[in-house]
Design a protein around this motif. Structure first.
Motif, PDB file in Angstrom:
ATOM      1  N   ALA A 289       0.831  -1.207   0.000  1.00  0.00           N
ATOM      2  CA  ALA A 289       0.000   0.000   0.000  1.00  0.00           C
ATOM      3  C   ALA A 289       0.867   1.260   0.000  1.00  0.00           C
ATOM      4  CB  ALA A 289      -0.939  -0.006   1.201  1.00  0.00           C
ATOM      5  N   CYS A 290       1.957   1.243   0.756  1.00  0.00           N
ATOM      6  CA  CYS A 290       2.878   2.396   0.794  1.00  0.00           C
ATOM      7  C   CYS A 290       3.508   2.635  -0.570  1.00  0.00           C
ATOM      8  CB  CYS A 290       3.974   2.170   1.831  1.00  0.00           C
ATOM      9  SG  CYS A 290       3.407   2.231   3.518  1.00  0.00           S
ATOM     10  N   VAL A 291       3.989   1.561  -1.188  1.00  0.00           N
ATOM     11  CA  VAL A 291       4.613   1.682  -2.511  1.00  0.00           C
ATOM     12  C   VAL A 291       3.578   2.148  -3.536  1.00  0.00           C
ATOM     13  CG1 VAL A 291       5.710   0.382  -4.386  1.00  0.00           C
ATOM     14  CG2 VAL A 291       6.433   0.019  -2.013  1.00  0.00           C
ATOM     15  N   ALA A 292       2.383   1.590  -3.486  1.00  0.00           N
ATOM     16  CA  ALA A 292       1.327   1.992  -4.415  1.00  0.00           C
ATOM     17  C   ALA A 292       0.969   3.466  -4.234  1.00  0.00           C
ATOM     18  CB  ALA A 292       0.090   1.118  -4.218  1.00  0.00           C
ATOM     19  N   ALA A 293       0.861   3.913  -2.980  1.00  0.00           N
ATOM     20  CA  ALA A 293       0.549   5.325  -2.718  1.00  0.00           C
ATOM     21  C   ALA A 293       1.638   6.228  -3.275  1.00  0.00           C
ATOM     22  CB  ALA A 293       0.371   5.548  -1.225  1.00  0.00           C
ATOM     23  N   PHE A 294       2.896   5.837  -3.074  1.00  0.00           N
ATOM     24  CA  PHE A 294       4.011   6.634  -3.593  1.00  0.00           C
ATOM     25  C   PHE A 294       3.954   6.731  -5.114  1.00  0.00           C
ATOM     26  CE2 PHE A 294       8.320   6.769  -5.381  1.00  0.00           C
ATOM     27  CZ  PHE A 294       8.718   8.008  -4.917  1.00  0.00           C
ATOM     28  N   VAL A 295       3.757   5.596  -5.777  1.00  0.00           N
ATOM     29  CA  VAL A 295       3.709   5.576  -7.240  1.00  0.00           C
ATOM     30  C   VAL A 295       2.542   6.415  -7.742  1.00  0.00           C
ATOM     31  CG1 VAL A 295       3.286   4.082  -9.244  1.00  0.00           C
ATOM     32  CG2 VAL A 295       4.915   3.375  -7.475  1.00  0.00           C
ATOM     33  N   LEU A 296       1.375   6.272  -7.107  1.00  0.00           N
ATOM     34  CA  LEU A 296       0.200   7.026  -7.538  1.00  0.00           C
ATOM     35  C   LEU A 296       0.413   8.532  -7.418  1.00  0.00           C
ATOM     36  CD1 LEU A 296      -2.637   4.803  -6.028  1.00  0.00           C
ATOM     37  CD2 LEU A 296      -2.137   5.159  -8.458  1.00  0.00           C
ATOM     38  N   VAL A 297       1.032   8.961  -6.330  1.00  0.00           N
ATOM     39  CA  VAL A 297       1.238  10.398  -6.121  1.00  0.00           C
ATOM     40  C   VAL A 297       2.409  10.924  -6.944  1.00  0.00           C
ATOM     41  CG1 VAL A 297       1.853  12.146  -4.410  1.00  0.00           C
ATOM     42  CG2 VAL A 297       0.186  10.404  -3.837  1.00  0.00           C
ATOM     43  N   ALA A 298       3.554  10.229  -6.902  1.00  0.00           N
ATOM     44  CA  ALA A 298       4.767  10.739  -7.533  1.00  0.00           C
ATOM     45  C   ALA A 298       4.745  10.648  -9.053  1.00  0.00           C
ATOM     46  CB  ALA A 298       5.980   9.993  -6.989  1.00  0.00           C
ATOM     47  N   PHE A 299       4.198   9.562  -9.586  1.00  0.00           N
ATOM     48  CA  PHE A 299       4.304   9.347 -11.024  1.00  0.00           C
ATOM     49  C   PHE A 299       2.995   9.513 -11.784  1.00  0.00           C
ATOM     50  CE2 PHE A 299       7.717   6.732  -9.106  1.00  0.00           C
ATOM     51  CZ  PHE A 299       8.802   7.453  -9.619  1.00  0.00           C
ATOM     52  N   LEU A 300       1.882   9.309 -11.113  1.00  0.00           N
ATOM     53  CA  LEU A 300       0.597   9.396 -11.800  1.00  0.00           C
ATOM     54  C   LEU A 300      -0.214  10.623 -11.391  1.00  0.00           C
ATOM     55  CD1 LEU A 300      -0.369   5.607 -11.668  1.00  0.00           C
ATOM     56  CD2 LEU A 300       0.735   6.872 -13.530  1.00  0.00           C
ATOM     57  N   SER A 301       0.346  11.446 -10.511  1.00  0.00           N
ATOM     58  CA  SER A 301      -0.262  12.714 -10.072  1.00  0.00           C
ATOM     59  C   SER A 301      -1.665  12.558  -9.507  1.00  0.00           C
ATOM     60  CB  SER A 301      -0.270  13.736 -11.211  1.00  0.00           C
ATOM     61  OG  SER A 301       1.037  13.991 -11.653  1.00  0.00           O
ATOM     62  N   VAL A 302      -1.904  11.456  -8.782  1.00  0.00           N
ATOM     63  CA  VAL A 302      -3.185  11.264  -8.117  1.00  0.00           C
ATOM     64  C   VAL A 302      -3.228  12.212  -6.918  1.00  0.00           C
ATOM     65  CG1 VAL A 302      -4.603   9.608  -6.833  1.00  0.00           C
ATOM     66  CG2 VAL A 302      -3.391   8.882  -8.895  1.00  0.00           C
ATOM     67  N   ASN A 303      -4.367  12.815  -6.681  1.00  0.00           N
ATOM     68  CA  ASN A 303      -4.532  13.757  -5.582  1.00  0.00           C
ATOM     69  C   ASN A 303      -4.276  13.052  -4.242  1.00  0.00           C
ATOM     70  OD1 ASN A 303      -5.559  15.534  -3.572  1.00  0.00           O
ATOM     71  ND2 ASN A 303      -6.871  16.492  -5.107  1.00  0.00           N
ATOM     72  N   VAL A 304      -3.487  13.685  -3.381  1.00  0.00           N
ATOM     73  CA  VAL A 304      -3.111  13.107  -2.091  1.00  0.00           C
ATOM     74  C   VAL A 304      -4.342  12.855  -1.221  1.00  0.00           C
ATOM     75  CG1 VAL A 304      -1.790  13.503   0.020  1.00  0.00           C
ATOM     76  CG2 VAL A 304      -0.839  14.168  -2.171  1.00  0.00           C
ATOM     77  N   ILE A 305      -5.343  13.695  -1.338  1.00  0.00           N
ATOM     78  CA  ILE A 305      -6.558  13.528  -0.538  1.00  0.00           C
ATOM     79  C   ILE A 305      -7.225  12.188  -0.856  1.00  0.00           C
ATOM     80  CG2 ILE A 305      -8.888  14.432  -0.135  1.00  0.00           C
ATOM     81  CD1 ILE A 305      -7.679  17.237  -0.471  1.00  0.00           C
ATOM     82  N   LEU A 306      -7.214  11.796  -2.113  1.00  0.00           N
ATOM     83  CA  LEU A 306      -7.783  10.492  -2.483  1.00  0.00           C
ATOM     84  C   LEU A 306      -6.977   9.351  -1.865  1.00  0.00           C
ATOM     85  CD1 LEU A 306      -8.591  11.164  -6.253  1.00  0.00           C
ATOM     86  CD2 LEU A 306     -10.181  11.124  -4.315  1.00  0.00           C
ATOM     87  N   ILE A 307      -5.665   9.506  -1.810  1.00  0.00           N
ATOM     88  CA  ILE A 307      -4.805   8.494  -1.188  1.00  0.00           C
ATOM     89  C   ILE A 307      -5.106   8.403   0.309  1.00  0.00           C
ATOM     90  CG2 ILE A 307      -2.418   7.808  -0.731  1.00  0.00           C
ATOM     91  CD1 ILE A 307      -3.211   7.632  -3.693  1.00  0.00           C
ATOM     92  N   VAL A 308      -5.267   9.551   0.961  1.00  0.00           N
ATOM     93  CA  VAL A 308      -5.572   9.564   2.397  1.00  0.00           C
ATOM     94  C   VAL A 308      -6.927   8.901   2.652  1.00  0.00           C
ATOM     95  CG1 VAL A 308      -6.100  11.064   4.366  1.00  0.00           C
ATOM     96  CG2 VAL A 308      -4.132  11.559   2.922  1.00  0.00           C
ATOM     97  N   ILE A 309      -7.928   9.220   1.845  1.00  0.00           N
ATOM     98  CA  ILE A 309      -9.253   8.605   2.007  1.00  0.00           C
ATOM     99  C   ILE A 309      -9.167   7.096   1.797  1.00  0.00           C
ATOM    100  CG2 ILE A 309     -11.573   8.464   0.995  1.00  0.00           C
ATOM    101  CD1 ILE A 309     -11.335  11.527   0.494  1.00  0.00           C
ATOM    102  N   ALA A 310      -8.423   6.678   0.777  1.00  0.00           N
ATOM    103  CA  ALA A 310      -8.248   5.242   0.539  1.00  0.00           C
ATOM    104  C   ALA A 310      -7.535   4.584   1.721  1.00  0.00           C
ATOM    105  CB  ALA A 310      -7.469   5.013  -0.753  1.00  0.00           C
TER     106      ALA A 310
END
Length: 189
Positions: free
Chosen positions: A149-170
């Motif tokens: 989950a940590c690695v996925a969150a990092f990849v989503l935020v750093a490389f795919l520009s997913v909003n951090v708020i969505l990561i926090v909610i997930a």
């Protein structure tokens, strides 16, 4: 009563010292809190500090103050939280009040500019140390799903520009589901 005074006094002194001699923001302070309250004093364990870091980061406000509230509350209840807040907020308050009177002169000094530029490297090193330490504690416990989950969150935020708020909610949903699953297992046993 004397024991409480000693605990609150030490809590105040440690948070004051950490806040007074730390540059770089909340994540640096959190890593130093871990070294002090987990590694040296044993007042908290790695899991508690990891949880406090996640809560402090996802709560509104300064990470350092949020972490101080959580650590202080765990150590000494509401008086401990107030003590830790005062210890954490006092040094920057005094420093910024003093600097505000001479800001224009202070910021124009080349040595000060170079000092702040050089401190950035140290801040990055301390943050990396905190991340590696927290990662190692999760790795030791073989919590593979958490690591993924940590690695996925990092990849989503750093490389795919997913909003951090969505990561926090997930992450909140993931935590609730894990908690419920663990709670169901405890009731079944």
């Amino acid at each position: 009563m004397k024991c409480y005074f000693k605990t609150y006094g030490l809590l105040f002194l440690y948070t004051l010292k950490i806040s007074a001699f730390t540059f770089g923001g909340g994540y640096v302070i959190v890593s130093l809190m871990k070294k002090q309250f987990v590694d040296k004093l044993g007042w908290l364990n790695d899991d508690e500090m990891l949880d406090f870091t996640a809560i402090a980061q996802s709560s509104p406000g300064a990470v350092a103050v949020n972490a101080s509230i959580l650590v202080g509350n765990k150590i000494g209840g509401i008086p401990g939280a107030v003590t830790a807040i005062i210890g954490t907020v006092l040094p920057p308050f005094v420093l910024l009040t003093a600097i505000s009177y001479v800001y224009d002169i202070f910021i124009s000094i080349k040595a000060i500019q170079y000092l702040f530029f050089g401190m950035q490297a140290g801040v990055i090193a301390v943050i990396c140390d905190a991340v590696c330490g927290l990662f190692a504690s999760v790795w030791k416990e073989s919590r593979w799903l958490a690591l993924a989950a940590c690695v996925a969150a990092f990849v989503l935020v750093a490389f795919l520009s997913v909003n951090v708020i969505l990561i926090v909610i997930a992450g909140i949903i993931y935590g609730i589901l894990l908690y419920r699953r663990g709670d169901e297992k405890n009731h079944a046993a």
